[in-house]
Scaffold this motif. Structure first.
Motif, short mmCIF file in Angstrom:
data_model
loop_
_atom_site.label_atom_id
_atom_site.label_comp_id
_atom_site.label_asym_id
_atom_site.label_seq_id
_atom_site.Cartn_x
_atom_site.Cartn_y
_atom_site.Cartn_z
N THR A 81 -3.93 2.84 0.14
CA THR A 81 -2.65 2.84 -0.57
C THR A 81 -2.27 1.44 -1.02
OG1 THR A 81 -1.89 4.76 0.70
CG2 THR A 81 -0.21 3.43 -0.41
N SER A 82 -2.29 0.49 -0.08
CA SER A 82 -1.87 -0.88 -0.42
C SER A 82 -2.86 -1.53 -1.39
CB SER A 82 -1.73 -1.72 0.84
OG SER A 82 -2.95 -1.76 1.57
N ALA A 83 -4.16 -1.26 -1.23
CA ALA A 83 -5.13 -1.85 -2.13
C ALA A 83 -5.00 -1.28 -3.54
CB ALA A 83 -6.55 -1.60 -1.61
N THR A 84 -4.71 0.01 -3.64
CA THR A 84 -4.53 0.62 -4.97
C THR A 84 -3.33 0.04 -5.69
OG1 THR A 84 -5.53 2.71 -4.21
CG2 THR A 84 -4.16 2.80 -6.19
N VAL A 85 -2.20 -0.06 -4.98
CA VAL A 85 -1.00 -0.63 -5.58
C VAL A 85 -1.24 -2.09 -5.97
CG1 VAL A 85 1.41 -1.25 -5.16
CG2 VAL A 85 0.54 0.95 -4.37
N ALA A 86 -1.90 -2.85 -5.10
CA ALA A 86 -2.16 -4.27 -5.38
C ALA A 86 -3.06 -4.42 -6.60
CB ALA A 86 -2.80 -4.93 -4.17
N THR A 87 -4.11 -3.61 -6.68
CA THR A 87 -5.04 -3.70 -7.80
C THR A 87 -4.36 -3.38 -9.12
OG1 THR A 87 -6.91 -3.11 -6.37
CG2 THR A 87 -7.22 -2.84 -8.75
N ILE A 88 -3.58 -2.30 -9.14
CA ILE A 88 -2.86 -1.94 -10.37
C ILE A 88 -1.87 -3.03 -10.75
CG2 ILE A 88 -1.24 -0.29 -11.37
CD1 ILE A 88 -2.56 1.88 -9.69
#
Length: 262
Positions: free
Chosen positions: A56-63
């Motif tokens: 979750t955190s990696a997806t939000v950070a990447t976007i």
């Protein structure tokens, strides 16, 4: 406080920075697979929360890094990578450990490389929420992984309830949905504190610290201002025509005596 996304840079440097930003997500994905293959010292519920939290955190950070070049996204990406370090320490060495550790190392290099950092904003966006208004959502995003790392002694259902509701609270708040502000100010912190005794001393203390951090940051004045921008009801006041600007009189098609010209 709804995050505003702009157009993605389609130039070659933009593509390169996008690929570098995606390494953080790749690291989270590989470590999640590694935990599925062999969870090591982590129990079922903590393993689920670690995988969910990292992804979750990696997806939000990447976007966030790719679309808006947000400083908050860059910081979140680095924190997500840092959360994989305890996994490398705790888990036995095998092929997946070697692969995941290599991807994490590459992730740190990618996120700190000038090619990517040059695309990250140096100052907060003028159109976006202030940094303090982002704090509650960012803490809630990393909460599942943090709780999973320390939650082996916790009652499984209590740990899952506290961990899974955290990103949901962040979603309600960041999307400015009804009840989102109340959720981060009262509902989630009180839930975490109420279930803390069932989580064991380490996870319970961690949940209490996370709850206090979210609640304190959520009561900052900038949070309410971002969630509910101040609105004032407009008022009209009669003024003598001779005091009105000439362009206003011309637009209203009246003369300096207040009489219509035609």
């Amino acid at each position: 406080m709804d995050f505003v996304f702009g157009p993605v840079d389609a130039t070659l440097p933009g593509v390169r920075s996008s690929l570098l930003a995606a390494v953080a997500l790749a690291s989270a994905l590989v470590w999640t697979v590694a935990l599925i293959v062999d969870s090591g010292p982590f129990a079922g519920a903590p393993t689920l929360l670690i995988g969910l939290g990292l992804l979750t955190s990696a997806t939000v950070a990447t976007i966030g890094m790719i679309v808006v070049g947000g400083r908050w996204a860059h910081g979140l990406g680095l924190v997500t990578l840092a959360l994989t370090v305890p996994l490398a320490v705790a888990r036995d060495v095998d092929f997946m450990w070697v692969l995941a550790t290599a991807v994490t190392t590459l992730g740190f290099v990618a996120l700190l490389s000038p090619t990517l950092t040059s695309t990250i904003r140096k100052l907060p966006s003028a159109s976006g929420p202030p940094p303090r208004a982002l704090a509650p959502a960012l803490v809630l995003l990393v909460a599942p992984a943090v709780l999973g790392l320390v939650g082996n002694d916790a009652v499984a259902w209590a740990l899952l309830v506290v961990g899974i509701t955290a990103p949901n609270a962040a979603f309600l708040y960041s999307r400015v949905l009804p009840g989102g502000l109340l959720t981060i100010r009262l509902a989630w912190p009180l839930l975490a504190l109420a279930l803390a005794p069932l989580l064991g001393w380490l996870a319970g203390t961690t949940a209490a610290v996370l709850a206090a951090t979210v609640a304190v940051s959520a009561w900052d004045s900038s949070v309410k201002a971002s969630y509910h921008p101040p609105r004032e009801t407009g008022s009209t006041f009669p003024i003598p025509p001779e005091l009105a600007p000439k362009e206003v009189l011309e637009a209203a098609d009246i003369d300096e005596k207040g009489r219509r010209r035609h």
